[in-house]
Design an enzyme around this catalytic site. Structure first.
Site, short mmCIF file in Angstrom:
data_model
loop_
_atom_site.label_atom_id
_atom_site.label_comp_id
_atom_site.label_asym_id
_atom_site.label_seq_id
_atom_site.Cartn_x
_atom_site.Cartn_y
_atom_site.Cartn_z
N GLY A 1 -17.75 8.90 -16.36
CA GLY A 1 -17.58 7.62 -17.05
C GLY A 1 -18.56 7.40 -18.19
CD GLU B 1 -15.58 13.63 -9.93
OE1 GLU B 1 -14.65 13.51 -10.73
OE2 GLU B 1 -15.97 12.69 -9.21
CB SER C 1 -16.58 12.56 -19.67
OG SER C 1 -17.39 11.45 -19.37
CD GLU D 1 -17.40 5.68 -9.79
OE1 GLU D 1 -16.32 5.34 -9.30
OE2 GLU D 1 -17.49 6.18 -10.94
CG HIS E 1 -16.08 9.27 -6.71
ND1 HIS E 1 -16.98 8.50 -7.40
CD2 HIS E 1 -15.30 9.89 -7.64
CE1 HIS E 1 -16.74 8.64 -8.71
NE2 HIS E 1 -15.72 9.48 -8.87
P1 PGA Z 1 -14.18 9.79 -15.60
O1 PGA Z 1 -14.23 9.69 -14.00
O2 PGA Z 1 -13.08 10.75 -15.95
O3 PGA Z 1 -13.88 8.39 -16.06
O4 PGA Z 1 -15.52 10.28 -16.04
C1 PGA Z 1 -14.03 10.81 -13.20
C2 PGA Z 1 -14.26 10.48 -11.74
O5 PGA Z 1 -15.09 9.64 -11.45
O6 PGA Z 1 -13.60 11.06 -10.85
#
Ligand code: PGA
Length: 257
Positions: free
Chosen positions: A174, A168, A214, A99, A97
């Protein structure tokens, strides 16, 4: 064109909800889903500390996934969780991911080891790939995705059903900045072509590709209609059981009760 597969909707809760909150969610969400078989794969990915709640979840429509794992099965790796520990409760695991890559310096090399370890242990990785905003602005999106696929899947043997890829775009996660359906379509077709070249058309046709970033109640139906899309990885909008349930209903064209 690839026929539409059974929708795959995964909830990535990130670092939200303790086990009490998770149990409350499961109780309410189970009631909303009902006992009848839902025609979608629904996967909750709570923090590690709530995965044991799989044992308390009676509703067969709910499956579990982890948000990460380590590439070794045991040993002196303080703070890490191994594939065999995840396997006690989960069939799926999110790997790479953005993050993890951006906040915890995970490299494609480490992601590659984790994907291989997951597959070796019969866990299905949800491998996340995606470009940063400046990379898109520099028209580098496809190069970045290609590099991520090449390195994260280096020497990884797959048959098709044993790997899920989530596209993504980092700038859409986010932020409320939604990628357009054209942008998603372009990258998802590119991913499928690359997988065909790396493996085969047959494997590429079998691999599920999700979109994440999102995704919400207003956009999920249109995203799911994009030809190569099999599902969604949903962060913020999956934290509320009623909202997540409405999203599932909207994908299945049912009225949310
Ligand atoms: P989000 O996150 O839907 O809050 O944008 C998606 C993700 O990080 O997998």
């Amino acid at each position: 064109m690839k026929p539409k597969s059974r929708p795959f909707l995964a909830a990535n809760w990130k670092m939200n909800k303790n086990s009490r909150d998770t149990l409350d969610f499961i109780v309410e969400f189970s009631k909303l889903l009902g006992k009848k078989k839902v025609k979608a794969d629904i996967v909750l990915c709570p923090p590690f500390t709530s995965l044991f709640l799989k044992t308390k979840t009676k509703n067969k429509n709910i499956q579990f996934g982890a948000q990460d794992l380590f590439s070794e099965n045991s040993g002196a790796f303080t703070g890490e969780i191994s594939p065999s520990m995840i396997k006690e409760f989960c069939s799926y695991v999110i790997i790479g991911h953005s993050e993890r890559r951006n906040l915890f310096s995970e490299t494609n090399t480490l992601v590659n080891k984790k994907v291989a370890a997951a597959i070796d242990n019969k866990l299905i990785p949800i491998l996340c790939v995606g470009e940063q905003l400046h990379e898109r602005e520099e028209k580098n999106t496809k190069n970045i995705i290609e590099h991520q696929l090449n390195s994260c899947l280096d020497n990884v043997k797959v048959s098709g059903d044993d790997l899920i890829i989530a596209y993504e775009p980092v700038w859409a996660i986010g932020t409320g900045n939604e990628a357009t359906n054209e942008q998603i379509d372009e990258v998802v077709s590119f991913i499928r072509d690359r997988i065909s070249q790396m493996y085969s058309d047959e494997i590429s046709g079998k691999i599920k590709i999700l979109y994440g970033g999102s995704v919400n109640l207003n956009n999920i139906q249109a995203i799911m209609k994009i030809p190569g899309i099999d599902g969604a990885l949903i962060g913020g909008a999956s934290l509320n059981p009623a909202n997540f349930h409405k999203m599932i209903c909207s994908v299945l064209d049912n009225k949310a009760s």
